[in-house]
Design an enzyme around this catalytic site. Structure first.
Site, PDB file in Angstrom:
ATOM      1  N   ASP A   1     -32.910   4.461  25.707  1.00  0.00           N
ATOM      2  CA  ASP A   1     -32.787   5.660  24.870  1.00  0.00           C
ATOM      3  C   ASP A   1     -31.914   6.689  25.592  1.00  0.00           C
ATOM      4  O   ASP A   1     -32.033   6.875  26.805  1.00  0.00           O
ATOM      5  CB  ASP A   1     -34.172   6.240  24.585  1.00  0.00           C
ATOM      6  CG  ASP A   1     -34.165   7.219  23.434  1.00  0.00           C
ATOM      7  OD1 ASP A   1     -34.759   6.912  22.388  1.00  0.00           O
ATOM      8  OD2 ASP A   1     -33.542   8.302  23.575  1.00  0.00           O
TER       9      ASP A   1
ATOM     10  N   ASN B   1     -41.626   5.134  14.531  1.00  0.00           N
ATOM     11  CA  ASN B   1     -41.677   6.276  13.624  1.00  0.00           C
ATOM     12  C   ASN B   1     -41.079   5.863  12.286  1.00  0.00           C
ATOM     13  O   ASN B   1     -39.995   5.277  12.238  1.00  0.00           O
ATOM     14  CB  ASN B   1     -40.875   7.452  14.201  1.00  0.00           C
ATOM     15  CG  ASN B   1     -41.466   7.979  15.499  1.00  0.00           C
ATOM     16  OD1 ASN B   1     -42.679   8.049  15.637  1.00  0.00           O
ATOM     17  ND2 ASN B   1     -40.612   8.332  16.443  1.00  0.00           N
TER      18      ASN B   1
ATOM     19  N   GLN C   1     -38.947  10.210  12.579  1.00  0.00           N
ATOM     20  CA  GLN C   1     -37.811   9.275  12.585  1.00  0.00           C
ATOM     21  C   GLN C   1     -36.513  10.050  12.394  1.00  0.00           C
ATOM     22  O   GLN C   1     -36.397  10.878  11.485  1.00  0.00           O
ATOM     23  CB  GLN C   1     -37.963   8.223  11.476  1.00  0.00           C
ATOM     24  CG  GLN C   1     -36.882   7.148  11.552  1.00  0.00           C
ATOM     25  CD  GLN C   1     -37.078   6.033  10.529  1.00  0.00           C
ATOM     26  OE1 GLN C   1     -37.959   6.099   9.680  1.00  0.00           O
ATOM     27  NE2 GLN C   1     -36.232   5.023  10.618  1.00  0.00           N
TER      28      GLN C   1
ATOM     29  N   VAL D   1     -33.328   8.264  13.317  1.00  0.00           N
ATOM     30  CA  VAL D   1     -32.300   7.246  13.077  1.00  0.00           C
ATOM     31  C   VAL D   1     -32.902   6.223  12.123  1.00  0.00           C
ATOM     32  O   VAL D   1     -33.926   5.599  12.435  1.00  0.00           O
ATOM     33  CB  VAL D   1     -31.848   6.562  14.383  1.00  0.00           C
ATOM     34  CG1 VAL D   1     -30.796   5.494  14.076  1.00  0.00           C
ATOM     35  CG2 VAL D   1     -31.294   7.581  15.368  1.00  0.00           C
TER      36      VAL D   1
ATOM     37  N   HIS E   1     -36.643   0.775  14.596  1.00  0.00           N
ATOM     38  CA  HIS E   1     -36.595   0.603  16.052  1.00  0.00           C
ATOM     39  C   HIS E   1     -37.993   0.768  16.631  1.00  0.00           C
ATOM     40  O   HIS E   1     -38.789   1.569  16.159  1.00  0.00           O
ATOM     41  CB  HIS E   1     -35.615   1.584  16.706  1.00  0.00           C
ATOM     42  CG  HIS E   1     -35.774   3.011  16.283  1.00  0.00           C
ATOM     43  ND1 HIS E   1     -35.306   3.490  15.083  1.00  0.00           N
ATOM     44  CD2 HIS E   1     -36.379   4.058  16.891  1.00  0.00           C
ATOM     45  CE1 HIS E   1     -35.582   4.773  14.976  1.00  0.00           C
ATOM     46  NE2 HIS E   1     -36.244   5.152  16.060  1.00  0.00           N
TER      47      HIS E   1
ATOM     48  N   HIS F   1     -39.859   1.947  19.941  1.00  0.00           N
ATOM     49  CA  HIS F   1     -39.746   2.624  21.237  1.00  0.00           C
ATOM     50  C   HIS F   1     -40.655   1.899  22.226  1.00  0.00           C
ATOM     51  O   HIS F   1     -41.820   1.602  21.909  1.00  0.00           O
ATOM     52  CB  HIS F   1     -40.235   4.068  21.148  1.00  0.00           C
ATOM     53  CG  HIS F   1     -39.420   4.984  20.281  1.00  0.00           C
ATOM     54  ND1 HIS F   1     -38.513   5.886  20.795  1.00  0.00           N
ATOM     55  CD2 HIS F   1     -39.395   5.147  18.940  1.00  0.00           C
ATOM     56  CE1 HIS F   1     -37.972   6.577  19.802  1.00  0.00           C
ATOM     57  NE2 HIS F   1     -38.490   6.151  18.659  1.00  0.00           N
TER      58      HIS F   1
END
Ligand code: AMP
Length: 146
Positions: A64, A119, A126, A128, A132, A134
């Site tokens: 990240d 998220n 969220q 993006v 995904h 994390h």
């Protein structure tokens, strides 16, 4: 229902900048086909660089850019799902794979204890709109999250 507008027109409907990142203004299944146009889609297509830690035929994992802990990696599917809520039963194997890769990356990073977070939607944090996971660790993590 499939989106019928031309791609560019849909981009203007679906995309806005949230905290500097492209995201659908009204995340919905109509915008699913735009998920490939997020910054993560650009990484998958090799258009912008990322600090890669793992890749295979179904996913990519990279650090990240704004780490919230000593280890903060994102695992993303190559399939452009906008979020977990866009997934269906045909994605079962892919979702399992993403979690197994998350655990693999955590181990690779030397973590015994770690947190995985997904998220889904603006109110959940969220930013993006390409699914995904994390993977966060390397320090004590408080609960509940903010
Ligand atoms: P979320 O808020 O759950 O959508 O998470 C999006 C994450 O993507 C945030 O933690 C960002 O710091 C991260 N991010 C955004 N742009 C990049 C980038 N170019 N490289 C790596 N991580 C990024």
């Amino acid at each position: 229902m499939p989106c019928r507008e031309p791609l560019r027109q849909r981009a203007s409907i679906c995309n806005q900048t949230v905290h500097g990142f492209h995201a659908p203004a009204v995340p919905s299944s109509d915008c699913d086909s735009m998920a490939g146009d997020t910054i993560f889609g650009q990484m998958l297509r090799g258009e912008i660089p990322c600090d890669e830690v793992y890749r295979d035929e179904r996913c990519l994992a990279f650090r990240d850019i704004q780490p919230q802990a000593p280890v903060h990696v994102l695992v993303i599917p190559r399939k452009p799902l906008e979020s977990l809520r866009a997934a269906d039963s045909t994605d079962s194997e892919l979702l399992g794979h993403l979690l197994l890769v998350a655990a693999r990356v955590a181990k690779q990073e030397g973590l015994d204890d770690f947190r995985t977070v997904i998220n889904s939607g603006l109110e959940a944090g969220q930013t993006v709109f390409h699914l995904h996971v994390h993977v966060i660790g390397g320090r004590p993590l408080a609960w509940p999250p903010g």
